[in-house]
Design an enzyme around this catalytic site. Sequence first.
Site, PDB file in Angstrom:
ATOM      1  N   ASN A  14       4.765 -11.608  -1.456  1.00  0.00           N
ATOM      2  CA  ASN A  14       5.566 -10.402  -1.303  1.00  0.00           C
ATOM      3  C   ASN A  14       6.746 -10.643  -0.346  1.00  0.00           C
ATOM      4  O   ASN A  14       6.564 -10.782   0.873  1.00  0.00           O
ATOM      5  CB  ASN A  14       4.642  -9.289  -0.775  1.00  0.00           C
ATOM      6  CG  ASN A  14       5.326  -7.951  -0.689  1.00  0.00           C
ATOM      7  OD1 ASN A  14       6.519  -7.878  -0.418  1.00  0.00           O
ATOM      8  ND2 ASN A  14       4.566  -6.889  -0.903  1.00  0.00           N
ATOM      9  N   ASP A  73      -4.335  -7.696   4.481  1.00  0.00           N
ATOM     10  CA  ASP A  73      -4.712  -6.779   3.414  1.00  0.00           C
ATOM     11  C   ASP A  73      -4.565  -5.372   3.974  1.00  0.00           C
ATOM     12  O   ASP A  73      -4.907  -5.111   5.136  1.00  0.00           O
ATOM     13  CB  ASP A  73      -6.142  -7.033   2.937  1.00  0.00           C
ATOM     14  CG  ASP A  73      -6.360  -6.460   1.534  1.00  0.00           C
ATOM     15  OD1 ASP A  73      -5.431  -6.526   0.714  1.00  0.00           O
ATOM     16  OD2 ASP A  73      -7.443  -5.924   1.266  1.00  0.00           O
ATOM     17  N   LYS A 176      10.640   1.145  10.496  1.00  0.00           N
ATOM     18  CA  LYS A 176       9.284   1.072   9.936  1.00  0.00           C
ATOM     19  C   LYS A 176       8.478   0.002  10.686  1.00  0.00           C
ATOM     20  O   LYS A 176       7.332   0.226  11.076  1.00  0.00           O
ATOM     21  CB  LYS A 176       9.335   0.753   8.439  1.00  0.00           C
ATOM     22  CG  LYS A 176       7.938   0.604   7.834  1.00  0.00           C
ATOM     23  CD  LYS A 176       7.946   0.198   6.384  1.00  0.00           C
ATOM     24  CE  LYS A 176       6.539  -0.170   5.934  1.00  0.00           C
ATOM     25  NZ  LYS A 176       6.481  -0.765   4.599  1.00  0.00           N
TER      26      LYS A 176
HETATM   27  P1  IMP Z   1      -1.530  -5.424   0.360  1.00  0.00           P
HETATM   28  O1  IMP Z   1      -2.929  -5.708   0.673  1.00  0.00           O
HETATM   29  O2  IMP Z   1      -0.659  -5.579   1.544  1.00  0.00           O
HETATM   30  O3  IMP Z   1      -1.025  -6.139  -0.847  1.00  0.00           O
HETATM   31  O4  IMP Z   1      -1.435  -3.890   0.044  1.00  0.00           O
HETATM   32  C1  IMP Z   1      -2.118  -3.292  -1.017  1.00  0.00           C
HETATM   33  C2  IMP Z   1      -1.264  -2.165  -1.564  1.00  0.00           C
HETATM   34  O5  IMP Z   1      -1.071  -1.201  -0.524  1.00  0.00           O
HETATM   35  C3  IMP Z   1       0.142  -2.608  -1.978  1.00  0.00           C
HETATM   36  O6  IMP Z   1       0.170  -2.962  -3.335  1.00  0.00           O
HETATM   37  C4  IMP Z   1       0.956  -1.375  -1.728  1.00  0.00           C
HETATM   38  O7  IMP Z   1       0.880  -0.506  -2.824  1.00  0.00           O
HETATM   39  C5  IMP Z   1       0.249  -0.738  -0.557  1.00  0.00           C
HETATM   40  N1  IMP Z   1       0.924  -1.086   0.701  1.00  0.00           N
HETATM   41  C6  IMP Z   1       0.656  -2.107   1.539  1.00  0.00           C
HETATM   42  N2  IMP Z   1       1.482  -2.095   2.586  1.00  0.00           N
HETATM   43  C7  IMP Z   1       2.298  -1.049   2.404  1.00  0.00           C
HETATM   44  C8  IMP Z   1       3.388  -0.518   3.146  1.00  0.00           C
HETATM   45  O8  IMP Z   1       3.796  -1.012   4.192  1.00  0.00           O
HETATM   46  N3  IMP Z   1       3.968   0.570   2.641  1.00  0.00           N
HETATM   47  C9  IMP Z   1       3.586   1.155   1.481  1.00  0.00           C
HETATM   48  N4  IMP Z   1       2.599   0.701   0.737  1.00  0.00           N
HETATM   49  C10 IMP Z   1       1.947  -0.402   1.197  1.00  0.00           C
END
Ligand code: IMP
Length: 196
Positions: A14, A73, A176
Site C-alpha cells: 500500500n 494490521d 491525519k
Molecule cells: P490494513 O490491515 O491496514 O490493510 O487495513 C484493513 C482495511 O482497513 C483497509 O483495507 C482499509 O479499508 C481500512 N483501513 C486501514 N487503515 C485505514 C486508514 O488509515 N483509514 C481508513 N481506512 C483504513
Amino acid sequence: MATKSQTLVFVTHNKHKISEVSAITGSDISVLGMADFNFFEEIPETAETLEGNALQKARYFHSRFHCNCFADDTGLEVEALGGRPGVYSARYAGEHATYSQNVEKLLDEMRGVENRRARFVTVVALILDGREYLFEGEIKGEITRTPSGSSGFGYDPVFKPDLSDKTFAELGEDEKNRCSHRGIALRKMITFLKNR
Ligand code: IMP
C-alpha cells in the site's frame, strides 16, 4: 541508539501507507517497501486477530528475506455493529471489495442508526534482529452519515476523529498522521527504536 542508516522494510503493497510512515520517520530511519525487493506476492492474512495478521505478514517476509521489517494490521470497530468490520475491514463487502464498496456497505448498515461511535485500531509487528515486538495505536471517533473529502484511503471519507470536525479524508496526510491509529502505533515503534 538508532543511527541514520537504520533501514526497515514495511511489509505492505500500500503506497499510501509507505508515504504515511516515511513522513513520520523522517530521515532517522529509511523505510523500504516490498517492491524494493521485487516482491509482489500477496501475503496471506488468515489470522482472526489484528496481532495475528500483523505477525503473520512480518514473519512471512522475514522468513524470505531475513531483514528487519514490520507489518501492520488495522481494523475499524463500529460500536453499533458489535465491533464489526474489525479484523475483516478490508473484506467487509466481499473478498475483493474496493474501498468505495466497503464504505457503501458501512453506510447502508448504519442507515438510521443513532450510535455512530467507532474506533480504528492498528497493531504493528516489528521483527528486529530476529526478535518480535508489538505496538498498538487507537483513535476514537464516529461514522459520518455521508462520505466527505478525497485524501487518504479506505474508510477515511466516513471516519471523523473526536478531536476534529473533519473526516480523515478532509484532514490531509500530515494532520491525519498526527492523530491516526497507525501514526500512534508507528510513533511507539519509532520511539522504541530510537531509545534502544
Ligand atoms: P490494513 O490491515 O491496514 O490493510 O487495513 C484493513 C482495511 O482497513 C483497509 O483495507 C482499509 O479499508 C481500512 N483501513 C486501514 N487503515 C485505514 C486508514 O488509515 N483509514 C481508513 N481506512 C483504513
